[in-house]
Motif scaffolding. Structure first.
Motif, PDB file in Angstrom:
ATOM      1  N   PRO A 107       0.825  -1.215   0.000  1.00  0.00           N
ATOM      2  CA  PRO A 107       0.000   0.000   0.000  1.00  0.00           C
ATOM      3  C   PRO A 107       0.856   1.260   0.000  1.00  0.00           C
ATOM      4  CG  PRO A 107       0.056  -0.970   2.184  1.00  0.00           C
ATOM      5  CD  PRO A 107       0.750  -1.938   1.271  1.00  0.00           C
ATOM      6  N   ILE A 108       0.380   2.279  -0.654  1.00  0.00           N
ATOM      7  CA  ILE A 108       1.090   3.556  -0.728  1.00  0.00           C
ATOM      8  C   ILE A 108       0.114   4.678  -0.358  1.00  0.00           C
ATOM      9  CG2 ILE A 108       2.294   5.188  -2.230  1.00  0.00           C
ATOM     10  CD1 ILE A 108       3.239   2.773  -3.880  1.00  0.00           C
ATOM     11  N   ASP A 109       0.497   5.471   0.634  1.00  0.00           N
ATOM     12  CA  ASP A 109      -0.296   6.629   1.056  1.00  0.00           C
ATOM     13  C   ASP A 109      -1.749   6.255   1.352  1.00  0.00           C
ATOM     14  OD1 ASP A 109       1.983   8.118   0.763  1.00  0.00           O
ATOM     15  OD2 ASP A 109       1.461   8.881  -1.216  1.00  0.00           O
ATOM     16  N   THR A 110      -1.917   5.191   2.147  1.00  0.00           N
ATOM     17  CA  THR A 110      -3.237   4.703   2.535  1.00  0.00           C
ATOM     18  C   THR A 110      -3.412   4.848   4.042  1.00  0.00           C
ATOM     19  OG1 THR A 110      -3.171   3.068   0.749  1.00  0.00           O
ATOM     20  CG2 THR A 110      -4.751   2.677   2.525  1.00  0.00           C
ATOM     21  N   GLU A 111      -4.590   5.219   4.489  1.00  0.00           N
ATOM     22  CA  GLU A 111      -4.841   5.317   5.925  1.00  0.00           C
ATOM     23  C   GLU A 111      -4.909   3.925   6.556  1.00  0.00           C
ATOM     24  OE1 GLU A 111      -7.416   9.219   6.935  1.00  0.00           O
ATOM     25  OE2 GLU A 111      -8.480   7.709   5.744  1.00  0.00           O
ATOM     26  N   VAL A 112      -4.376   3.796   7.766  1.00  0.00           N
ATOM     27  CA  VAL A 112      -4.524   2.551   8.524  1.00  0.00           C
ATOM     28  C   VAL A 112      -5.984   2.392   8.919  1.00  0.00           C
ATOM     29  CG1 VAL A 112      -3.794   1.245  10.554  1.00  0.00           C
ATOM     30  CG2 VAL A 112      -2.169   2.795   9.418  1.00  0.00           C
ATOM     31  N   VAL A 113      -6.561   3.451   9.470  1.00  0.00           N
ATOM     32  CA  VAL A 113      -7.977   3.488   9.853  1.00  0.00           C
ATOM     33  C   VAL A 113      -8.610   4.675   9.136  1.00  0.00           C
ATOM     34  CG1 VAL A 113      -9.623   3.786  11.740  1.00  0.00           C
ATOM     35  CG2 VAL A 113      -7.546   2.434  12.105  1.00  0.00           C
ATOM     36  N   ALA A 114      -9.515   4.408   8.230  1.00  0.00           N
ATOM     37  CA  ALA A 114     -10.138   5.481   7.452  1.00  0.00           C
ATOM     38  C   ALA A 114     -10.813   6.496   8.374  1.00  0.00           C
ATOM     39  CB  ALA A 114     -11.158   4.896   6.491  1.00  0.00           C
ATOM     40  N   GLY A 115     -10.431   7.752   8.233  1.00  0.00           N
ATOM     41  CA  GLY A 115     -11.020   8.808   9.032  1.00  0.00           C
ATOM     42  C   GLY A 115     -10.507   8.903  10.453  1.00  0.00           C
ATOM     43  N   GLY A 116      -9.513   8.090  10.792  1.00  0.00           N
ATOM     44  CA  GLY A 116      -8.964   8.111  12.141  1.00  0.00           C
ATOM     45  C   GLY A 116      -8.077   9.324  12.369  1.00  0.00           C
ATOM     46  N   PRO A 117      -7.707   9.578  13.637  1.00  0.00           N
ATOM     47  CA  PRO A 117      -6.796  10.682  13.925  1.00  0.00           C
ATOM     48  C   PRO A 117      -5.476  10.531  13.180  1.00  0.00           C
ATOM     49  CG  PRO A 117      -7.754   9.798  15.945  1.00  0.00           C
ATOM     50  CD  PRO A 117      -8.121   8.854  14.852  1.00  0.00           C
ATOM     51  N   ALA A 118      -4.787  11.636  12.965  1.00  0.00           N
ATOM     52  CA  ALA A 118      -3.520  11.600  12.228  1.00  0.00           C
ATOM     53  C   ALA A 118      -2.482  10.759  12.954  1.00  0.00           C
ATOM     54  CB  ALA A 118      -3.001  13.022  12.023  1.00  0.00           C
ATOM     55  N   ALA A 119      -2.530  10.739  14.283  1.00  0.00           N
ATOM     56  CA  ALA A 119      -1.515  10.014  15.049  1.00  0.00           C
ATOM     57  C   ALA A 119      -2.033   9.693  16.438  1.00  0.00           C
ATOM     58  CB  ALA A 119      -0.235  10.835  15.146  1.00  0.00           C
ATOM     59  N   TYR A 120      -1.403   8.716  17.067  1.00  0.00           N
ATOM     60  CA  TYR A 120      -1.607   8.392  18.477  1.00  0.00           C
ATOM     61  C   TYR A 120      -0.251   8.313  19.149  1.00  0.00           C
ATOM     62  CZ  TYR A 120      -6.482   6.808  17.777  1.00  0.00           C
ATOM     63  OH  TYR A 120      -7.819   6.729  17.498  1.00  0.00           O
ATOM     64  N   PHE A 121      -0.218   8.666  20.430  1.00  0.00           N
ATOM     65  CA  PHE A 121       0.980   8.460  21.239  1.00  0.00           C
ATOM     66  C   PHE A 121       0.883   7.140  21.987  1.00  0.00           C
ATOM     67  CE2 PHE A 121       1.288  13.217  21.123  1.00  0.00           C
ATOM     68  CZ  PHE A 121       2.526  13.278  20.505  1.00  0.00           C
ATOM     69  N   SER A 122       2.029   6.508  22.220  1.00  0.00           N
ATOM     70  CA  SER A 122       2.105   5.347  23.101  1.00  0.00           C
ATOM     71  C   SER A 122       1.572   5.720  24.477  1.00  0.00           C
ATOM     72  CB  SER A 122       3.562   4.888  23.221  1.00  0.00           C
ATOM     73  OG  SER A 122       3.695   3.905  24.228  1.00  0.00           O
ATOM     74  N   THR A 123       0.921   4.782  25.143  1.00  0.00           N
ATOM     75  CA  THR A 123       0.478   5.017  26.518  1.00  0.00           C
ATOM     76  C   THR A 123       1.383   4.319  27.531  1.00  0.00           C
ATOM     77  OG1 THR A 123      -1.112   3.191  26.297  1.00  0.00           O
ATOM     78  CG2 THR A 123      -1.931   5.434  25.917  1.00  0.00           C
ATOM     79  N   LEU A 124       2.516   3.828  27.069  1.00  0.00           N
ATOM     80  CA  LEU A 124       3.523   3.247  27.965  1.00  0.00           C
ATOM     81  C   LEU A 124       4.361   4.365  28.594  1.00  0.00           C
ATOM     82  CD1 LEU A 124       4.849   0.405  25.630  1.00  0.00           C
ATOM     83  CD2 LEU A 124       3.173   0.167  27.479  1.00  0.00           C
ATOM     84  N   HIS A 153       1.780   0.197  11.110  1.00  0.00           N
ATOM     85  CA  HIS A 153       0.405  -0.237  10.834  1.00  0.00           C
ATOM     86  C   HIS A 153      -0.221  -0.884  12.079  1.00  0.00           C
ATOM     87  CE1 HIS A 153      -2.763  -1.980   8.204  1.00  0.00           C
ATOM     88  NE2 HIS A 153      -2.552  -3.133   8.823  1.00  0.00           N
ATOM     89  N   ILE A 154       0.489  -1.826  12.689  1.00  0.00           N
ATOM     90  CA  ILE A 154      -0.064  -2.518  13.865  1.00  0.00           C
ATOM     91  C   ILE A 154      -0.037  -1.609  15.089  1.00  0.00           C
ATOM     92  CG2 ILE A 154       2.046  -3.619  14.739  1.00  0.00           C
ATOM     93  CD1 ILE A 154      -1.396  -5.295  14.358  1.00  0.00           C
ATOM     94  N   PHE A 155       0.974  -0.761  15.208  1.00  0.00           N
ATOM     95  CA  PHE A 155       1.064   0.194  16.318  1.00  0.00           C
ATOM     96  C   PHE A 155      -0.145   1.125  16.298  1.00  0.00           C
ATOM     97  CE2 PHE A 155       4.020   3.820  18.069  1.00  0.00           C
ATOM     98  CZ  PHE A 155       3.346   3.799  19.274  1.00  0.00           C
ATOM     99  N   TYR A 156      -0.456   1.681  15.138  1.00  0.00           N
ATOM    100  CA  TYR A 156      -1.597   2.592  15.040  1.00  0.00           C
ATOM    101  C   TYR A 156      -2.894   1.848  15.347  1.00  0.00           C
ATOM    102  CZ  TYR A 156      -4.803   6.178  13.488  1.00  0.00           C
ATOM    103  OH  TYR A 156      -5.813   7.113  13.465  1.00  0.00           O
ATOM    104  N   ALA A 157      -3.052   0.661  14.785  1.00  0.00           N
ATOM    105  CA  ALA A 157      -4.278  -0.112  15.015  1.00  0.00           C
ATOM    106  C   ALA A 157      -4.456  -0.424  16.497  1.00  0.00           C
ATOM    107  CB  ALA A 157      -4.238  -1.402  14.204  1.00  0.00           C
ATOM    108  N   LEU A 158      -3.377  -0.796  17.161  1.00  0.00           N
ATOM    109  CA  LEU A 158      -3.444  -1.074  18.600  1.00  0.00           C
ATOM    110  C   LEU A 158      -3.900   0.157  19.362  1.00  0.00           C
ATOM    111  CD1 LEU A 158      -2.877  -2.610  21.253  1.00  0.00           C
ATOM    112  CD2 LEU A 158      -0.487  -1.867  21.024  1.00  0.00           C
ATOM    113  N   MET A 159      -3.263   1.293  19.107  1.00  0.00           N
ATOM    114  CA  MET A 159      -3.586   2.498  19.861  1.00  0.00           C
ATOM    115  C   MET A 159      -5.008   2.984  19.551  1.00  0.00           C
ATOM    116  SD  MET A 159      -0.905   2.331  21.477  1.00  0.00           S
ATOM    117  CE  MET A 159      -1.535   3.522  22.649  1.00  0.00           C
ATOM    118  N   HIS A 160      -5.467   2.756  18.323  1.00  0.00           N
ATOM    119  CA  HIS A 160      -6.847   3.122  17.976  1.00  0.00           C
ATOM    120  C   HIS A 160      -7.826   2.270  18.780  1.00  0.00           C
ATOM    121  CE1 HIS A 160     -10.058   4.789  15.529  1.00  0.00           C
ATOM    122  NE2 HIS A 160     -10.506   3.565  15.291  1.00  0.00           N
TER     123      HIS A 160
END
Length: 225
Positions: A107-124, A153-160
């Motif tokens: 994939p190129i320039d595709t959202e991990v979660v459509a319409g999701g926030p631009a980024a998440y921070f780790s909660t660790l 990809h998996i980091f963003y999905a987890l935090m979402h």
């Protein structure tokens, strides 16, 4: 020891990627499976192997999250060339693959979660984890980029999921990149590596800190570039 409603100890989920890009081994999975069943601070580690495939990795994580919510979820991936255990600060809502994944998808320039926030921070408590690993003589650092491949990809999905699922309201999560193993570096002259035993010990320290430190320390971990 605190028990879940079914009488089992709370769990720490370690999700490590399978080998990719023609490597026969991935230190991420070797670390996770080495710690499977390890008891720490009233919890027990559960290891799961993630396929290095966009989409399918998220499906595997979702399956692992079924049941009593974990206290911690640490996703682990390899970052060839890095010299330290790297605790990632932020996940971006973008897939931009340099190479195809293990299923040939790029994939190129595709959202991990459509319409999701631009980024998440780790909660660790990533800075406290780095502090304690360094105090134990284990090279580590805060990293500000998890790339744009399946690791991010998996980091963003987890935090979402942590941000949007009431069931995971008390779960902390994040992503950790790890160096090559010596046997990988042997065919890549000049590339850094770290012994598996050292990496496993670093994760023991990191997990213990993540379970016992609620508020992260406030100290510099920034970079110029």
């Amino acid at each position: 020891m605190t028990k879940t409603t079914d009488g089992a100890a709370p769990r720490v989920l370690l999700a490590g990627f399978e080998p990719f890009e023609n490597d026969p081994v991935n230190p991420a999975w070797e670390i996770a499976r080495s710690l499977d069943g390890w008891a720490c601070e009233g919890t027990v580690v559960q290891a799961v192997q993630l396929p290095c495939v966009f989409g399918r990795a998220i499906d595997t994580l979702d399956e692992a999250l079924v049941g009593p919510p974990p206290r911690l979820v640490l996703c682990i991936g390899a970052a060839g060339g890095r010299t330290e255990i790297s605790l990632e600060r932020a996940a971006l809502n973008v897939d931009d693959a340099r190479i195809p994944d293990n299923a040939g998808y790029q994939p190129i320039d595709t959202e991990v979660v459509a319409g999701g926030p631009a980024a998440y921070f780790s909660t660790l408590p990533i800075k406290a984890m780095v502090r304690d690993m360094r105090a134990a003589g284990l090279p580590s650092a805060v990293s500000n980029t998890a790339g744009t491949f399946v690791c991010n990809h998996i980091f963003y999905a987890l935090m979402h999921r942590i941000a949007t699922s009431p069931a995971l309201a008390h779960t902390r999560g994040g992503f950790i990149h790890v160096p090559y193993l010596p046997e990988q570096a042997a065919s890549k002259p000049g590339v850094a590596s770290m012994a598996l035993a050292t990496q496993v010990e670093a994760f023991r320290v990191a997990i213990r800190t993540a379970l016992t430190v609620r508020d992260d320390v406030r100290e510099t971990a920034g970079r110029l570039h």
